[in-house]
Enzyme design. Structure first.
Site, mmCIF file in Angstrom:
data_model
loop_
_atom_site.group_PDB
_atom_site.id
_atom_site.type_symbol
_atom_site.label_atom_id
_atom_site.label_comp_id
_atom_site.label_asym_id
_atom_site.label_seq_id
_atom_site.Cartn_x
_atom_site.Cartn_y
_atom_site.Cartn_z
ATOM 1 N N ASP A 150 -30.303 26.453 35.031
ATOM 2 C CA ASP A 150 -31.278 26.555 33.961
ATOM 3 C C ASP A 150 -31.841 25.164 33.718
ATOM 4 O OD1 ASP A 150 -32.501 27.738 31.533
ATOM 5 O OD2 ASP A 150 -30.907 29.212 31.790
ATOM 6 N N ASP B 31 -36.740 27.230 31.356
ATOM 7 C CA ASP B 31 -36.741 27.697 29.976
ATOM 8 C C ASP B 31 -38.089 27.431 29.297
ATOM 9 O OD1 ASP B 31 -34.840 28.692 27.895
ATOM 10 O OD2 ASP B 31 -35.402 26.826 26.894
ATOM 11 N N GLU C 71 -39.602 31.057 32.617
ATOM 12 C CA GLU C 71 -39.501 31.896 31.435
ATOM 13 C C GLU C 71 -40.556 31.416 30.479
ATOM 14 O OE1 GLU C 71 -36.894 33.001 27.554
ATOM 15 O OE2 GLU C 71 -37.541 31.006 28.121
ATOM 16 N N HIS D 33 -29.444 37.141 28.450
ATOM 17 C CA HIS D 33 -28.645 36.647 27.328
ATOM 18 C C HIS D 33 -29.410 36.647 26.002
ATOM 19 C CE1 HIS D 33 -31.202 33.445 28.565
ATOM 20 N NE2 HIS D 33 -30.876 32.737 27.500
ATOM 21 N N ASP D 34 -30.694 36.979 26.032
ATOM 22 C CA ASP D 34 -31.500 36.989 24.807
ATOM 23 C C ASP D 34 -31.839 38.400 24.336
ATOM 24 O OD1 ASP D 34 -31.700 34.190 24.750
ATOM 25 O OD2 ASP D 34 -33.523 34.184 25.971
HETATM 26 C C1 GLC Z 1 -35.205 30.518 25.926
HETATM 27 C C2 GLC Z 1 -33.757 30.851 26.147
HETATM 28 C C3 GLC Z 1 -33.101 31.069 24.822
HETATM 29 C C4 GLC Z 1 -33.219 29.795 24.033
HETATM 30 C C5 GLC Z 1 -34.658 29.324 23.921
HETATM 31 C C6 GLC Z 1 -34.732 27.903 23.460
HETATM 32 O O1 GLC Z 1 -35.894 31.562 25.347
HETATM 33 O O2 GLC Z 1 -33.629 31.949 26.990
HETATM 34 O O3 GLC Z 1 -31.761 31.455 24.955
HETATM 35 O O4 GLC Z 1 -32.696 29.990 22.752
HETATM 36 O O5 GLC Z 1 -35.322 29.366 25.158
HETATM 37 O O6 GLC Z 1 -34.225 27.032 24.438
#
Ligand code: GLC
Ligand code: CA
Length: 561
Positions: free
Chosen positions: A96, A202, A258, A335-336
């Site tokens: 990540d 991320d 993402e 995980h979200d």
């Molecule tokens: C992304 C991650 C999440 C995190 C956010 C801030 O959305 O997947 O888990 O809280 O970024 O880093």
């Protein structure tokens, strides 16, 4: 191993995967101990959620030091061991990369706090506060954080504030500063030189912010600044630069972006190969189905959605990305997100059936499939009381829902319980032993009591298990060019419950038929009845193809010519 389009990615959220030393926290040795299991699924790639030094305010997404391993998870030696052991088994590791922000404990930020003249001040986004009529100091603008509340934190030593779009300790980096960009590129080179395959990036589409940081929405009230932070042209430029300076210097670096509320055009513009930016990106429209415009805790649409809406969204993205020349990373869990059987299927009587159909969907769509720890055994949401909540987002939004949205406590609790990320973070259920075989100590987070019957050990012994369905599906996907890179052709598009589509390449044609609803349905497949389809994998009985087929609740079938 083929290219990125042929990979199957297993996401690990290390804190809840497997604890090896009894401290109640998952760790790298725990993962090493489970490599055989991961290999047995047929996956070739692991994406590790952050394992760097962190204060755990956002469980690893708040990074103190990108060159150190979180000691709760182990050491750099453990990491090297994991990397080499998995490589020897034909599994590559994707890390990540959190490049939008660092934690407030990161040395850059600590330096930046020292004075307004610090050379590191400009690594972050500091801005003079505003005074109201009473001469009180207020944040520079009305930006809302993604996790609720103002996105600004006061600098204790000046009248300035710094931007934190997520938790108050995740400080947004200033990507305009070339030194920041170089700093991030150096981190990337460090890990790539070690031999990792690539990065999941991320919130990569929010790295640029609109010049001048204008107010969000209509002005006064706190509002999320979508229009000033999401996918600005500058973000595209930065990613392009990253490609030029880092990614293109290595062979075949795996990249998946993402992004917050990625649009179709935007996803294509990030992932078309000729753009030289990213290989693929996630989209979240499917995950936000039934939610209001502010995201998962925006309850104003009552979380109501129909199978037809879900189906239309899937078709929209599948056809739009194919036409646009981009590439998707497909997933139904991470995980979200709440657990996929609970969110899109049925976690009661039809748990097994819907778990299989959702898998069939995810592994036969166009795009690279990702699966998340536990979905392969049909893990569900967990009933979590307030004292079981661990996630800042849930805890903070619970307050925000009551204070800003004036929701009565019981309703606010319901909203959180419906959508909290904590559902995805309960420990992996390995066996029916104490704590689901996750730890011999006290788990850092509640274990779902349904581990007595939902666990890996049981699944392995069971005939027709969800687990064996995943294995078969992965094998089929890996052996088929049509399923990996073929085109997506929707059929029976007007059907309100059943999603049907062809995947085609050359002579190879598959038909996928999935009842997305919990009731009986009928698929009308006259349009494709000229093909000589044979059943390959079905969630109920393997019935022959017919131009009109009755389907059981959540029934899914895969046919091949
Ligand atoms: C992304 C991650 C999440 C995190 C956010 C801030 O959305 O997947 O888990 O809280 O970024 O880093
Ligand atoms: Ca441990």
């Amino acid at each position: 191993m083929g290219n990125f389009k042929h990979r199957i990615v297993y996401q690990i959220w290390p804190r809840s995967f497997k604890d090896s030393n009894g401290d109640g926290i998952g760790d790298l040795q725990g993962i090493i101990g489970k490599l055989d299991y991961i290999k047995s699924l047929g996956v070739d790639t692991i994406w590790l959620s952050p394992i760097y030094a962190t204060g755990n305010k956002d469980y690893g997404y708040d990074i103190d030091d990108y060159y150190k391993i979180n000691p709760e998870f182990g050491s750099m030696e453990d990491f090297d061991e994991l990397l080499h052991k998995s490589k020897n088994m034909g599994i590559d590791i994707v890390m990540d990369l959190v490049a939008n922000h660092t934690s407030d404990q990161h040395s850059w930020f600590q330096e930046a706090l020292k004075s307004k003249d610090s050379p590191y001040r400009n690594y972050y986004i500091f801005k003079q506060g505003k005074r109201n009529k009473k001469r009180e100091l207020l944040p520079p603008n009305n930006w809302l954080s993604a996790f609720g509340g103002s996105a600004w934190q006061k600098d204790p030593n000046s009248d300035e504030f710094y931007l934190t779009l997520f938790t108050p300790n995740q400080c947004d980096l200033n990507w305009k500063n070339e030194k920041v960009r170089e700093g991030i590129y150096e981190i990337m080179r460090f890990w790539l030189d070690k031999g990792i395959l690539g990065f999941r990036m991320d919130v990569i589409n929010t790295i640029a912010k609109k010049d001048g940081l204008p107010p969000a929405g209509k002005g006064k009230k706190l509002d999320f600044p979508f229009e000033h932070i999401v996918s600005l042209p500058k973000s595209h430029e930065y990613v392009k630069e990253m490609h030029e300076k880092v990614l293109s210097q290595y062979e075949d670096v795996f990249t998946v972006g993402e992004g917050m509320v990625t649009s179709l055009e935007d996803l294509n513009a990030y992932t078309r190969p000729e753009e030289k930016k990213l290989q693929m990106m996630f989209q979240f429209d499917v995950h936000l189905i039934g939610c209001g415009p502010l995201g998962k805790f925006d309850f104003r649409k009552g979380y109501r959605w129909t199978p037809k809406e879900l189906k239309d969204l899937i078709i929209h993205w599948q056809t739009g990305v194919e036409k646009g020349g981009g590439w998707l990373g497909n997933f139904l869990s991470n995980h979200d997100q709440p657990r996929q059987v609970s969110r899109f299927g049925h976690d009661g009587a039809f748990r097994r059936k819907s778990a299989k159909s959702l898998a069939l969907l995810n592994f036969t769509l166009r795009g690279t499939p990702f699966l998340y720890q536990g979905e392969e055994i049909g893990m569900t949401n967990c009933h979590l009381k307030e004292e079981d909540w661990r996630d800042f987002e849930a805890i903070n939004d619970y307050r925000v829902l009551q204070e800003m949205m004036h929701l009565p406590k019981p309703l606010a609790r319901k909203v959180i319980q419906k959508m909290t990320r904590d559902h995805a973070r309960t420990p992996m259920q390995w066996s029916e032993e104490k704590n689901a075989g996750f730890t011999t100590g006290t788990p850092w987070m509640k274990v779902n009591p349904n581990c007595s019957y939902i666990n890996v050990e049981k699944e392995m012994k069971r005939e027709n298990s969800i687990l064996s369905f995943y294995k078969k599906l992965i094998e089929i996907r890996k052996s088929s060019e049509a399923l990996s890179t073929g085109s997506f052709v929707p059929v029976d598009t007007e059907n309100k419950k059943v999603l049907s589509y062809l995947r085609q390449k050359g002579e190879d044609t598959y038909l996928i038929v999935i009842n997305l609803s919990g009731s009986l349905a009928e698929a009308n497949l006259m349009d494709v009845s000229a093909y000589n389809f044979k059943p390959v994998l079905c969630t109920y009985d393997a019935l022959p193809f017919m131009p009109s087929m009755k389907l059981q609740p959540y029934e899914g079938r895969l046919y091949k010519v």
